[in-house]
Design a protein around this motif. Structure first.
Motif, mmCIF file in Angstrom:
data_model
loop_
_atom_site.group_PDB
_atom_site.id
_atom_site.type_symbol
_atom_site.label_atom_id
_atom_site.label_comp_id
_atom_site.label_asym_id
_atom_site.label_seq_id
_atom_site.Cartn_x
_atom_site.Cartn_y
_atom_site.Cartn_z
ATOM 1 N N ALA A 416 -8.306 -8.870 -7.418
ATOM 2 C CA ALA A 416 -8.218 -9.992 -6.711
ATOM 3 C C ALA A 416 -7.889 -10.059 -5.328
ATOM 4 N N GLY A 417 -6.509 -8.986 -5.284
ATOM 5 C CA GLY A 417 -5.704 -8.525 -4.540
ATOM 6 C C GLY A 417 -6.093 -7.962 -3.339
ATOM 7 N N MET A 418 -7.049 -6.207 -4.118
ATOM 8 C CA MET A 418 -8.040 -5.731 -2.952
ATOM 9 C C MET A 418 -9.286 -6.330 -2.071
ATOM 10 N N SER A 419 -9.416 -7.110 -3.045
ATOM 11 C CA SER A 419 -10.724 -7.954 -2.698
ATOM 12 C C SER A 419 -11.097 -8.493 -1.134
ATOM 13 N N THR A 420 -9.438 -8.829 -0.297
ATOM 14 C CA THR A 420 -8.919 -10.208 0.556
ATOM 15 C C THR A 420 -8.874 -9.126 1.637
ATOM 16 N N VAL A 421 -8.655 -6.701 0.916
ATOM 17 C CA VAL A 421 -8.185 -6.222 2.026
ATOM 18 C C VAL A 421 -9.439 -5.826 3.146
ATOM 19 N N PRO A 422 -10.017 -5.865 3.971
ATOM 20 C CA PRO A 422 -10.988 -5.631 5.221
ATOM 21 C C PRO A 422 -11.419 -3.566 4.791
ATOM 22 N N MET A 423 -12.409 -3.759 4.765
ATOM 23 C CA MET A 423 -13.504 -2.637 4.134
ATOM 24 C C MET A 423 -12.764 -1.477 4.883
ATOM 25 N N GLU A 424 -12.539 -1.545 5.913
ATOM 26 C CA GLU A 424 -12.359 -0.572 7.238
ATOM 27 C C GLU A 424 -10.549 -0.283 6.818
ATOM 28 N N LYS A 425 -9.760 -1.150 6.084
ATOM 29 C CA LYS A 425 -8.674 -1.268 5.726
ATOM 30 C C LYS A 425 -8.289 -0.140 4.094
ATOM 31 N N MET A 426 -9.662 -0.685 3.789
ATOM 32 C CA MET A 426 -9.435 -0.756 2.259
ATOM 33 C C MET A 426 -9.230 1.172 1.446
ATOM 34 N N GLY A 427 -8.907 1.721 2.029
ATOM 35 C CA GLY A 427 -7.774 3.239 1.781
ATOM 36 C C GLY A 427 -6.469 3.058 2.074
ATOM 37 N N GLN A 428 -6.162 2.234 3.091
ATOM 38 C CA GLN A 428 -4.655 1.659 3.381
ATOM 39 C C GLN A 428 -4.257 0.995 2.316
ATOM 40 N N GLY A 429 -5.283 0.446 1.992
ATOM 41 C CA GLY A 429 -4.537 -0.355 1.117
ATOM 42 C C GLY A 429 -4.678 -0.146 0.151
ATOM 43 N N THR A 430 -5.201 0.924 -0.926
ATOM 44 C CA THR A 430 -5.010 1.505 -2.375
ATOM 45 C C THR A 430 -4.232 2.828 -1.999
ATOM 46 N N ALA A 431 -3.288 3.172 -1.358
ATOM 47 C CA ALA A 431 -2.375 4.118 -0.984
ATOM 48 C C ALA A 431 -1.234 2.896 -1.001
ATOM 49 N N LEU A 432 -1.429 1.818 -0.002
ATOM 50 C CA LEU A 432 -0.244 1.335 -0.024
ATOM 51 C C LEU A 432 0.470 0.861 -1.623
ATOM 52 N N SER A 433 -0.992 -0.174 -2.335
ATOM 53 C CA SER A 433 -0.775 -0.209 -3.263
ATOM 54 C C SER A 433 0.001 0.295 -4.917
ATOM 55 N N ASN A 434 -0.735 1.658 -4.406
ATOM 56 C CA ASN A 434 0.002 2.791 -5.329
ATOM 57 C C ASN A 434 1.308 3.142 -5.237
ATOM 58 N N THR A 435 1.195 3.344 -4.302
ATOM 59 C CA THR A 435 3.125 3.446 -3.619
ATOM 60 C C THR A 435 3.856 2.747 -4.293
ATOM 61 N N ILE A 436 3.456 1.159 -4.024
ATOM 62 C CA ILE A 436 4.120 0.644 -4.366
ATOM 63 C C ILE A 436 4.098 0.198 -5.776
ATOM 64 N N ARG A 437 3.621 0.881 -6.789
ATOM 65 C CA ARG A 437 3.497 0.711 -8.137
ATOM 66 C C ARG A 437 4.322 1.507 -9.168
ATOM 67 N N GLN A 438 4.271 3.154 -7.541
ATOM 68 C CA GLN A 438 5.078 4.028 -8.377
ATOM 69 C C GLN A 438 5.811 3.564 -8.215
ATOM 70 N N VAL A 439 7.177 3.040 -7.215
ATOM 71 C CA VAL A 439 8.530 3.019 -7.015
ATOM 72 C C VAL A 439 8.515 1.965 -7.970
ATOM 73 N N SER A 440 7.985 0.423 -8.264
ATOM 74 C CA SER A 440 7.848 -0.243 -9.604
ATOM 75 C C SER A 440 8.434 0.168 -11.109
ATOM 76 N N GLY A 441 7.334 1.072 -10.997
ATOM 77 C CA GLY A 441 7.919 1.714 -12.296
ATOM 78 C C GLY A 441 9.022 2.782 -12.332
ATOM 79 N N ALA A 442 9.688 3.245 -11.331
ATOM 80 C CA ALA A 442 10.440 3.843 -11.354
ATOM 81 C C ALA A 442 11.672 3.375 -11.279
ATOM 82 N N PHE A 443 11.120 2.118 -10.220
ATOM 83 C CA PHE A 443 12.717 0.981 -10.626
ATOM 84 C C PHE A 443 12.953 0.388 -12.050
ATOM 85 N N GLY A 444 11.943 0.512 -12.836
ATOM 86 C CA GLY A 444 11.939 -0.340 -13.719
ATOM 87 C C GLY A 444 12.934 0.321 -14.987
#
Length: 555
Positions: A416-444
Motif C-alpha cells: 500500500a505504501g509503495m504503490s503511492t510512490v512515483p514509478m521513477e522513484k520506485m528504486g529510492q522508495g524501496t531503498a528508503l523503506s528497507n533502510t528504515i526496516r533494518q534500523v527498526s529491527g536493530a532498535f527493537g
C-alpha cells in the motif's frame, strides 16, 4: 473510487499506465486511456521472474540468521573467543545495511536486472569462499563479500516486482515475495542446527552456491531490464555519510543488548552516527540530485505505512530474540529442538503471505492491517501467560497465532505504501523503506533486551525479598531440599550450600519467565497502538478490473 484506488498523477499506478502505453504502442495507449483496446498482460515468464527474485532474497535473508547457531562450532575450529567470532555476524549486517541506500541509484543508473544479477553473483562467490575459509579473519573478509551482494538483492527485488506486475496483482506478488522475508529468519536456526549437529557446518555457506548458480540462469532468462531514462550523478558525499552513519548506528545499537545504553563504546558510535546522519539529511534536502530522495517522506501514505511497519518489525525482532531465551535457557532445549518449536509459526506466516496478498488486491490494506495487528496483539497477550507449566503445544499455538496476524498485514502494508510512490522513484522508495526496516529491527532488539534485563533484575529482587529465612514455609522447603542433597552423600555444610544455591537458581528462573511475560505484554500493547494508527490508512476495497493500470518492465 477511493484514494487508494485512484491512479494519481505521479503515482506508481499512473506512471506504469503511461509508460506501458507509450512502450506498447497505440493499442495499449487506447486501453490505458480507458478506451477500446486490450490492456497489456503480464509476460508469460513472470512466474519464473518471481522465482528468481524469491530465491535470491531467501538466501540473502537466511544467511543473516543461519550463522548464529554455528558460532560455537566456528569458535572451536578457528580457535578464537566470543568477541572475535562475533564479527562474522556483525560484518555481514553492517555492510548489507550500509549498502541499501545506494541501491536505488545503482538500479536507476545501470539497470535493475543487471544490478540484481551482479549482486547474486557476488553473493554466490562470497558464499563459496566462506565455505573454504581457513581462519576467522578470512571468514570475516568473505562474509563482507557475501554481504555486498546480499544487501543489494532485497531492495532491488522489491523495486523490480512493482514494475513486473500491474497494480491489481501487486498484492499477490508481494505476498509471494513475503514468504522469503518471513520464512527465512524463522527457518534459519532449524536448518543451521540440523546441519551443524548432523552434517558439516560449512554446508550453511556452500549450499548457496548451487542454488545461486541455478538462480543466475533463471534470472538471466526470465528477468526483464529496466533503468531510468534520466541519468543522475552519483552523490558521493551522500553515500559516504549514509553508509558510515548507518554502519555506526547499527553497530552501536547492536552492542546495547550486551553493554547497555550508557556504555562509552555504544555512546561513541551512536553519537558519530547521529552527526553523520543529520549532515546526510541536510545534504540530501539541499542538493539537486540526492542519492536518497527524502522528500518521499512527505507522502503521507508512504510515511504512515513505514511507521506501522517499523512497529511490527520491533515486535517481530523482539519475538525472534526472546522466545529462544525461554526455550533454550529455561526449558533446556537444544538449538535443533528450539528450531522445530519455531518452525510451525514460520510455515503459518508463509501460508498467510500469498493469502494476504490476494485479499489486498480485493479489499486494500486497511482492514487487513487492523485485523492482522489485533490477531498479533491477542497472540502476544496469550504469550504473556507463559510459565514453567506451559506445554510446548500451547507455545506453538500462541506463536502460530501471532504469525498468522503478522503474515496477514506485513506485505499489504508495504504494498500500500509503495504503490503511492512515483514509478521513477520506485528504486529510492524501496531503498528508503528497507533502510528504515533494518534500523527498526536493530532498535527493537536494543530496546527490548535492556527492558527484559531490567524487569528480570526487578523481579529477582522482589522474589529474593520474599525468600526470607525467617519465613517458616521457606525454611521448611530449604530444609527439605537440604535433606535431599544430604541423601545424595553430601555433608551437612555442602547440602546446605547446595540447597541455598538451588533456591537462588529457582529465583532467577522465575524472574526470567516473569520478565519475558512483561515484555510480551508490552509488545501486545505496541501491536494495539499500531492497529489504531492503521485506522488512518486510506482506502478500502480495491477495484480489480482496472485496465488502465499497466505494468512495465522495459527491455
Amino acid at each position: 473510487m477511493n484514494d487508494e484506488d485512484k491512479a494519481a498523477p505521479g503515482s506508481a499506478e499512473a506512471e506504469t499506465a503511461a509508460a506501458g502505453a507509450s512502450a506498447a504502442g497505440p493499442g495499449a495507449a487506447t486501453a490505458a486511456a480507458g478506451g477500446p483496446g486490450t490492456p497489456v498482460e503480464a509476460k508469460p515468464r513472470t512466474g519464473l521472474a518471481m522465482l528468481a527474485l524469491i530465491l535470491g532474497v531467501f538466501m540473502a535473508i537466511l544467511d543473516m540468521s543461519i550463522v548464529n547457531v554455528a558460532i560455537p562450532k566456528m569458535m572451536n575450529v578457528f580457535g578464537v573467543n566470543q568477541s572475535q567470532i562475533e564479527w562474522i555476524v556483525t560484518a555481514y549486517s553492517l555492510v548489507s545495511g550500509a549498502l541499501v541506500p545506494a541501491t536505488g541509484f545503482l538500479g536507476d543508473r545501470f539497470g535493475y536486472k543487471r544490478i540484481y544479477i551482479i549482486a547474486l553473483v557476488i553473493f554466490t562467490i562470497g558464499s563459496g569462499l566462506c565455505g573454504i575459509a581457513w581462519s576467522n579473519n578470512s571468514m570475516i573478509v568473505f562474509r563482507i563479500i557475501q554481504a555486498l551482494g546480499g544487501g543489494a538483492m532485497m531492495p532491488i527485488s522489491m523495486a523490480m516486482i512493482f514494475r513486473l506486475f500491474p497494480a491489481d496483482k501487486r498484492g499477490m506478488a508481494m505476498g509471494l515475495f513475503g514468504i522469503a522475508i518471513m520464512f527465512a529468519p524463522a527457518v534459519g536456526p532449524t536448518l543451521s542446527g540440523y546441519i551443524v549437529e548432523y552434517l558439516d557446518w560449512r554446508l550453511i555457506f556452500t549450499l548457496n552456491v548451487p542454488i545461486g548458480i541455478i538462480d543466475f540462469f533463471i534470472s538471466t532468462a526470465a528477468l526483464k531490464e529496466f533503468k531510468s531514462p534520466v541519468k543522475r550523478r552519483f552523490d558521493v558525499w551522500g553515500f559516504v555519510l549514509s553508509s558510515g552513519g548507518l554502519s555506526c548506528l547499527l553497530y552501536g545499537v547492536g552492542k546495547v543488548a550486551e553493554k547497555g545504553w550508557s556504555d562509552t563504546e555504544v555512546l561513541a558510535f551512536i553519537s558519530i552516527a547521529a552527526v553523520s546522519l543529520i549532515i546526510f539529511v541536510i545534504l540530501e534536502l539541499t542538493i539537486k540530485e540526492p542519492m536518497l530522495d527524502l522528500s518521499l517522506l512527505k507522502n503521507g501514505m508512504f510515511s504512515l505505512t513505514l511507521i506501522i511497519s517499523s512497529l511490527t518489525t520491533v515486535i517481530m525482532m523482539g519475538m525472534l530474540f526472546l522466545i529462544p531465551i525461554f526455550l533454550q535457557n529455561i526449558a533446556g532445549l537444544s538449538a535443533v529442538q528450539t528450531g522445530l518449536i519455531l518452525l510451525p509459526q514460520a510455515i503459518a506466516s508463509g501460508i498467510m503471505m500469498p493469502i494476504a496478498g490476494a485479499l489486498y488486491d480485493k479489499f486494500g490494506a486497511r482492514a487487513l492491517a487492523i485485523i492482522g495487528l489485533l490477531i498479533t496483539a491477542y497472540g502476544l497477550y496469550l504469550t504473556s501467560k507463559l510459565s514453567m507449566e506451559t506445554s510446548f503445544a500451547t507455545i506453538i499455538f500462541w506463536l502460530t497465532l501471532r504469525a498468522v496476524g503478522m503474515g496477514l498485514m506485513m506485505m499489504p502494508l508495504q504494498t500500500a505504501g509503495m504503490s503511492t510512490v512515483p514509478m521513477e522513484k520506485m528504486g529510492q522508495g524501496t531503498a528508503l523503506s528497507n533502510t528504515i526496516r533494518q534500523v527498526s529491527g536493530a532498535f527493537g532488539i536494543a530496546w527490548l533486551s535492556p527492558l527484559f534485563s531490567t524487569r528480570k533484575d526487578f523481579h529477582a529482587a522482589v522474589l529474593a525479598d520474599q525468600m526470607s529465612m525467617f519465613n517458616t514455609t521457606i525454611m521448611e522447603n530449604v530444609n527439605r531440599i537440604q535433606s535431599q542433597f544430604a541423601a545424595m552423600g553430601q555433608s551437612a555444610a555442602q547440602a546446605h550450600t547446595s540447597a541455598i544455591s538451588f533456591v537462588g537458581t529457582q529465583v532467577q528462573i522465575h524472574a526470567t519467565i516473569i520478565a519475558l511475560d512483561d515484555v510480551f505484554y508490552i509488545t501486545a500493547g505496541i501491536s494495539l497502538v499500531a492497529a489504531l494508527v492503521s485506522l488512518f490508512i486510506k482506502g478500502g476495497k480495491r477495484k480489480g478490473g482496472d485496465g488502465a493500470q499497466v505494468h512495465v518492465m522495459g527491455e
